[in-house]
Scaffold this active site. Structure first.
Site, PDB file in Angstrom:
ATOM      1  CD  GLU A 139     113.870  38.345  -9.582  1.00  0.00           C
ATOM      2  OE1 GLU A 139     115.005  37.917  -9.803  1.00  0.00           O
ATOM      3  OE2 GLU A 139     113.535  39.514  -9.887  1.00  0.00           O
ATOM      4  CG  ASP A 198     108.501  41.294  -7.579  1.00  0.00           C
ATOM      5  OD1 ASP A 198     108.549  40.258  -8.280  1.00  0.00           O
ATOM      6  OD2 ASP A 198     109.482  41.735  -6.949  1.00  0.00           O
TER       7      ASP A 198
HETATM    8  N1  BES Z   1     114.813  38.810 -14.745  1.00  0.00           N
HETATM    9  C1  BES Z   1     115.872  39.431 -14.046  1.00  0.00           C
HETATM   10  C2  BES Z   1     117.187  38.682 -14.130  1.00  0.00           C
HETATM   11  C3  BES Z   1     117.796  38.572 -15.502  1.00  0.00           C
HETATM   12  C4  BES Z   1     117.772  39.622 -16.388  1.00  0.00           C
HETATM   13  C5  BES Z   1     118.416  37.400 -15.865  1.00  0.00           C
HETATM   14  C6  BES Z   1     118.334  39.484 -17.643  1.00  0.00           C
HETATM   15  C7  BES Z   1     118.992  37.280 -17.097  1.00  0.00           C
HETATM   16  C8  BES Z   1     118.936  38.330 -17.994  1.00  0.00           C
HETATM   17  C9  BES Z   1     115.473  39.575 -12.579  1.00  0.00           C
HETATM   18  O1  BES Z   1     114.172  40.066 -12.421  1.00  0.00           O
HETATM   19  C10 BES Z   1     116.375  40.593 -11.917  1.00  0.00           C
HETATM   20  O2  BES Z   1     116.314  41.730 -12.267  1.00  0.00           O
HETATM   21  N2  BES Z   1     117.177  40.155 -10.936  1.00  0.00           N
HETATM   22  C11 BES Z   1     117.984  41.030 -10.166  1.00  0.00           C
HETATM   23  C12 BES Z   1     118.480  40.363  -8.925  1.00  0.00           C
HETATM   24  C13 BES Z   1     117.596  40.518  -7.721  1.00  0.00           C
HETATM   25  C14 BES Z   1     118.240  39.851  -6.537  1.00  0.00           C
HETATM   26  C15 BES Z   1     117.258  41.926  -7.415  1.00  0.00           C
HETATM   27  C16 BES Z   1     119.203  41.462 -10.936  1.00  0.00           C
HETATM   28  O3  BES Z   1     119.743  40.692 -11.755  1.00  0.00           O
HETATM   29  O4  BES Z   1     119.644  42.580 -10.704  1.00  0.00           O
HETATM   30 MN    MN Z   2     112.842  39.088 -13.634  1.00  0.00          MN
HETATM   31 MN    MN Z   3     114.252  42.277 -12.748  1.00  0.00          MN
END
Ligand code: BES
Ligand code: MN
Ligand code: MN
Length: 457
Positions: A151, A87
């Site tokens: 995710e 996604d």
């Molecule tokens: N891949 C990211 C997380 C990430 C980005 C980790 C850059 C390390 C470096 C992930 O898809 C993401 O965006 N996670 C969200 C959290 C989620 C609960 C919506 C975030 O970090 O905002």
């Molecule tokens: Mn991600």
């Molecule tokens: Mn992300």
């Protein structure tokens, strides 16, 4: 033929297949794209079949489906569980994209499309590394894949799936490419992720929008009040003022901080890239510490009143904001949500009513560097990049990583290859062709080193 030669021979097709996936607008947050999310899962199922898995299934959930695939060679061999997400974040605002978000294009050696880096491009590297290994009979491990479609909206149904499928998911390590490296000259391995608490607040003043001349000055304006309340959540040194907020924050030793400071970081370049004259953050901490080991509070969106064309004189009835807090060990998401809610209610003046509504959250995670998997990843980097990777704590969140530790007792190997310039979640997200191919190679080598180390053990 070796797996690495196979990758070299099939580069063009590997890119075309990723493009097909990037053309599917699998935005999990917006129900308008529900059938596209499903279509992305089906596309992956087909690709897993072609890549040579024993079995692949689309597992429905109460939300978006999970794609599960596996190839089991032998009981004796170690098992790698690959996690990723198909996604993507919404592509809005569309008019800020130089080329449409779901029409992938290569410019300056980079793939421009929503999801190119986060996480379709990075996740798809795993399917291609696997294909290269199986097609050349070099696969040295059992492999399980669990690719989810939620995710970006909090992995709620994946959490349920993990809890009720512990036997199916049995493995020796979890392998994830959904993080970044410092830059292509300084590869790094992510050893920390922040947690998250996300709330929406609603501030209500009078029972209806009022004429701002007739009532202005005599009735509290909820937008003004909300702004004052938000301002008071941080003091002038960038410290969060919610009582108890820092109680559980693990302070790093001076030695650990000096170790972190060894990571190359150029503040001037950082400012230039963001076109800011000065950075801002909690006093007493460096920029890398502010994102790596310190918690934060940020407003993600704020609205209310009249925002259309022209001027409308109105004293609004309501104001809203979406507020996120990034958490570090050993803060607990639900506890921070409670502390925020209690404090926010307490600081509200009598002239308004407030309501705090929690969204999804997640726990922070730290990954040990003394594991077999870490050593294998290190060796893979040394072989593919000719450089020793630097351990790095990153500011983003992948809530399922802490849940994997909790429910499966497994650490994740965060073997990501994104760069800051990928601009994930932003318009014009991109992923470097170099990183796409180098990533496939590094993952392939990880399997080799991991299996070898396992044997020696
Ligand atoms: N891949 C990211 C997380 C990430 C980005 C980790 C850059 C390390 C470096 C992930 O898809 C993401 O965006 N996670 C969200 C959290 C989620 C609960 C919506 C975030 O970090 O905002
Ligand atoms: Mn991600
Ligand atoms: Mn992300």
């Amino acid at each position: 033929m070796t797996a690495l030669a196979y990758i070299e021979d099939n580069k063009q097709r590997f890119l075309e297949e990723l493009f097909e996936l990037l053309r599917i607008p699998s935005v999990s947050a917006d129900s308008k794209f529900k059938s596209d999310v499903q279509r992305a899962a089906e596309y992956l199922k087909g690709k897993f079949e072609e890549a040579g898995v024993d079995s692949v299934e689309i597992k429905p959930t109460d939300g978006h489906p999970i794609v599960y695939a596996e190839k089991i060679l032998s009981e004796e061999l170690p098992t790698v569980l690959v996690y990723g997400h198909y996604d993507v974040q919404p592509a809005d605002p569309y008019d800020l994209w130089d080329t449409p978000p779901f029409e992938p294009t290569v410019r300056d050696e980079r793939i421009y499309a929503r999801g190119s880096s986060d996480d379709k491009g990075q996740m798809y590297m795993h399917i291609k590394a696997f294909e290269a290994l199986t097609s050349t009979s070099e696969l040295p491990c059992n492999v399980k894949f669990m690719i989810e479609g939620e995710e970006e909206v909090g992995s709620e149904h994946l959490a349920q799936f993990v809890k009720s499928n512990k036997e199916l998911l049995k493995a020796d390590v979890i392998l994830i490419s959904d993080t970044g490296i410092i830059n292509n000259d300084n590869p790094s391995i992510t050893v920390g992720l922040r947690g998250l608490t996300y709330v929406e607040v609603e501030v209500t003043g009078p029972n209806r929008d009022l004429h701002s001349g007739m009532y202005g000055g005599a009735v509290a304006n909820p937008i003004n009040v909300l702004c004052e309340m938000i301002t008071s959540l941080k003091d002038e040194s960038g410290h969060i003022t919610i009582p108890g907020f820092y109680d559980r924050v693990a302070e790093l030793t001076q030695a650990e901080r000096s170790e972190m400071a060894k990571a190359p970081f150029d503040l001037g370049q950082y400012r230039d890239e963001l076109e800011i004259d000065e950075e801002f953050g909690e006093k007493g901490y460096t920029t890398l510490e502010r994102t790596g080991i310190r918690p934060t509070l940020d407003v993600n969106g704020i609205w209310g009143g009249y925002t259309g064309e022209g001027a409308k004189t109105v004293l609004p009835s309501k104001a809203y904001a979406k507020i996120s807090m990034r958490l570090v060990p050993n803060q607990v998401s639900s506890e921070i949500t409670d502390l925020f809610t209690e404090h926010f209610n307490k600081i509200a003046p009598k002239s308004v009513k407030v309501e705090v509504r929690p969204h999804h959250g997640g726990e922070p995670a730290v990954i040990p560097t003394d594991s077999l998997a870490y050593q294998a990843a290190k060796d893979a980097f040394i072989e593919a990049w000719d450089k020793e990777p630097i351990p790095m704590r990153e500011g983003g969140s992948i809530p399922i990583v802490a849940l994997f530790q909790e429910e499966l007792g497994l650490d994740s190997m965060l073997l990501g290859f994104g760069l800051d310039e990928d601009a994930i979640h932003s318009p014009n997200e991109s992923y470097g062709l170099f990183n796409y191919y180098k990533g496939i190679e590094t993952i392939t080598l990880f399997y080799k080193h991991f299996a070898a180390k396992h044997k020696q053990q």
